[in-house]
Design a protein around this motif. Structure first.
Motif, PDB file in Angstrom:
ATOM      1  N   SER A   5       0.732  -1.240  -0.124  1.00 34.77           N
ATOM      2  CA  SER A   5       0.062  -0.097   0.045  1.00 34.77           C
ATOM      3  C   SER A   5       0.754   1.273   0.000  1.00 34.77           C
ATOM      4  O   SER A   5       1.835   1.365   0.772  1.00 34.77           O
ATOM      5  CB  SER A   5      -0.945  -0.061   1.274  1.00 34.77           C
ATOM      6  OG  SER A   5      -1.602   1.233   1.148  1.00 34.77           O
ATOM      7  N   GLN A 143      -0.233   6.139  -8.251  1.00 32.64           N
ATOM      8  CA  GLN A 143      -0.167   5.448  -7.110  1.00 32.64           C
ATOM      9  C   GLN A 143      -1.129   6.659  -5.995  1.00 32.64           C
ATOM     10  O   GLN A 143      -0.301   7.265  -5.176  1.00 32.64           O
ATOM     11  CB  GLN A 143       0.995   5.402  -6.259  1.00 32.64           C
ATOM     12  CG  GLN A 143       1.693   4.254  -7.040  1.00 32.64           C
ATOM     13  CD  GLN A 143       1.154   2.888  -6.764  1.00 32.64           C
ATOM     14  OE1 GLN A 143       1.504   2.408  -5.806  1.00 32.64           O
ATOM     15  NE2 GLN A 143       0.306   2.426  -7.647  1.00 32.64           N
ATOM     16  N   LYS A 144      -2.458   6.544  -5.810  1.00 34.23           N
ATOM     17  CA  LYS A 144      -3.097   7.458  -4.780  1.00 34.23           C
ATOM     18  C   LYS A 144      -2.505   7.254  -3.370  1.00 34.23           C
ATOM     19  O   LYS A 144      -2.458   5.928  -2.947  1.00 34.23           O
ATOM     20  CB  LYS A 144      -4.578   7.361  -5.273  1.00 34.23           C
ATOM     21  CG  LYS A 144      -5.241   7.843  -6.468  1.00 34.23           C
ATOM     22  CD  LYS A 144      -6.315   8.061  -6.423  1.00 34.23           C
ATOM     23  CE  LYS A 144      -6.855   8.415  -8.049  1.00 34.23           C
ATOM     24  NZ  LYS A 144      -8.011   9.148  -7.988  1.00 34.23           N
ATOM     25  N   CYS A 146      -2.933   5.862   0.215  1.00 32.63           N
ATOM     26  CA  CYS A 146      -3.496   4.818   0.608  1.00 32.63           C
ATOM     27  C   CYS A 146      -3.898   3.712  -0.471  1.00 32.63           C
ATOM     28  O   CYS A 146      -4.997   2.681  -0.103  1.00 32.63           O
ATOM     29  CB  CYS A 146      -4.733   5.031   1.713  1.00 32.63           C
ATOM     30  SG  CYS A 146      -4.012   6.235   3.032  1.00 32.63           S
ATOM     31  N   CYS A 147      -3.784   3.681  -1.665  1.00 28.64           N
ATOM     32  CA  CYS A 147      -4.047   2.787  -2.637  1.00 28.64           C
ATOM     33  C   CYS A 147      -3.362   1.329  -2.093  1.00 28.64           C
ATOM     34  O   CYS A 147      -2.428   1.287  -1.575  1.00 28.64           O
ATOM     35  CB  CYS A 147      -3.513   3.125  -4.065  1.00 28.64           C
ATOM     36  SG  CYS A 147      -1.789   2.909  -4.384  1.00 28.64           S
ATOM     37  N   ASN A 190      -3.025   0.263  -7.869  1.00 26.26           N
ATOM     38  CA  ASN A 190      -3.670   1.447  -7.357  1.00 26.26           C
ATOM     39  C   ASN A 190      -5.047   0.991  -7.041  1.00 26.26           C
ATOM     40  O   ASN A 190      -5.878   2.018  -7.242  1.00 26.26           O
ATOM     41  CB  ASN A 190      -3.598   2.608  -8.614  1.00 26.26           C
ATOM     42  CG  ASN A 190      -3.956   3.935  -7.987  1.00 26.26           C
ATOM     43  OD1 ASN A 190      -3.582   4.129  -6.897  1.00 26.26           O
ATOM     44  ND2 ASN A 190      -4.695   4.492  -9.018  1.00 26.26           N
ATOM     45  N   GLU A 191      -5.545   0.076  -6.390  1.00 31.72           N
ATOM     46  CA  GLU A 191      -6.680  -0.251  -5.888  1.00 31.72           C
ATOM     47  C   GLU A 191      -7.187   0.755  -4.683  1.00 31.72           C
ATOM     48  O   GLU A 191      -6.448   0.933  -3.639  1.00 31.72           O
ATOM     49  CB  GLU A 191      -6.692  -1.635  -5.479  1.00 31.72           C
ATOM     50  CG  GLU A 191      -8.021  -2.024  -4.713  1.00 31.72           C
ATOM     51  CD  GLU A 191      -9.278  -2.308  -5.669  1.00 31.72           C
ATOM     52  OE1 GLU A 191     -10.405  -1.455  -5.394  1.00 31.72           O
ATOM     53  OE2 GLU A 191      -9.157  -2.857  -6.718  1.00 31.72           O
ATOM     54  N   ASN A 192      -8.328   1.409  -4.915  1.00 33.18           N
ATOM     55  CA  ASN A 192      -8.711   2.426  -3.988  1.00 33.18           C
ATOM     56  C   ASN A 192     -10.083   2.344  -3.721  1.00 33.18           C
ATOM     57  O   ASN A 192     -10.564   3.428  -3.189  1.00 33.18           O
ATOM     58  CB  ASN A 192      -8.016   3.838  -4.288  1.00 33.18           C
ATOM     59  CG  ASN A 192      -8.683   4.192  -5.809  1.00 33.18           C
ATOM     60  OD1 ASN A 192      -9.814   4.061  -6.274  1.00 33.18           O
ATOM     61  ND2 ASN A 192      -7.758   4.967  -6.501  1.00 33.18           N
ATOM     62  N   LEU A 195     -11.555   3.414  -0.236  1.00 36.70           N
ATOM     63  CA  LEU A 195     -11.548   4.767   0.212  1.00 36.70           C
ATOM     64  C   LEU A 195     -12.483   5.718  -0.331  1.00 36.70           C
ATOM     65  O   LEU A 195     -12.568   6.917   0.235  1.00 36.70           O
ATOM     66  CB  LEU A 195     -10.088   5.478  -0.280  1.00 36.70           C
ATOM     67  CG  LEU A 195      -8.881   4.832  -0.247  1.00 36.70           C
ATOM     68  CD1 LEU A 195      -7.710   5.321  -0.894  1.00 36.70           C
ATOM     69  CD2 LEU A 195      -8.487   4.934   1.438  1.00 36.70           C
TER      70      LEU A 195
END
Length: 199
Positions: A5, A143-144, A146-147, A190-192, A195
């Motif tokens: 992450s 890469q956001k 907390c991704c 980059n799974e988010n 959020l």
């Protein structure tokens, strides 16, 4: 699987096995969480250190210097650094290899899973290394904050990365550049979704 992450927190790996090996489902949930998580700081997961040369500079100038250094690495000049005290691309890629090896060991002793936290520039280089895509392409991997990135890393199979690696596009790194990394595939980048509504 490794779950990696992007975060602003310090780099840490998490061994999600229960310390005493027992299923404590009847215990207080706070104790379960505490017992289940064994936090272990890994310096090999730290953000890329471009060195002190940019301290005090306006961010636009500092970023330009960092991009130029990363660009040099992307064309095979992996021994370039941003002045005294800055890491070279070789050092960052070696750290990424070390982190993968450590996380594989943690996962192997933990039923196959580990969780790690790091920072965006470093994660882009780690993902580039795992996918063996040009670093110029890896630099554009979103890469956001907390991704989550999910990697499926072999505990047995390995591969060599050398000076003619695709990491450097059509360019060549110094002939003494060699890394031996675990075989891995990227499952998610980059799974988010977790959020949604938070940021």
């Amino acid at each position: 699987s490794l779950f990696v992450s992007e975060t602003a927190a310090s780099a840490t790996s998490v061994d999600i096995s229960n310390r005493d090996g027992n299923d404590n489902t009847n215990n207080n949930i706070d104790n379960n969480c505490y017992n289940a998580l064994k936090l272990q700081p890994l310096s090999s997961l730290g953000e890329v250190d471009f060195g002190p040369l940019n301290e005090g500079k306006p961010s636009t100038l500092a970023r330009a210097d960092m991009y130029a250094t990363y660009g040099a690495w992307a064309i095979g000049n992996i021994d370039a650094s941003l002045g005294e005290g800055g890491e070279t691309g070789r050092q960052v890629l070696s750290r990424a290899t070390s982190a993968l090896n450590t996380l594989v060991d943690i996962a192997a002793s933990n039923g196959g899973s580990a969780v790690a936290f790091s920072h965006s520039t470093y994660l882009r280089m780690l993902l580039g290394l795992v996918m063996e895509v040009p670093l110029t392409e890896a630099a554009a991997i979103e890469q956001k904050n907390c991704c989550i990135n999910v990697l499926d890393v072999s505990t047995v199979e390995r591969r060599d990365i050398g000076p003619n690696s695709n990491l450097f596009g059509r360019m060549t790194a110094p002939q003494d550049f060699r890394l031996n990394v675990p075989n891995a595939s990227v499952v998610r980048v980059n799974e988010n979704q977790h959020l949604a509504g938070l940021l």
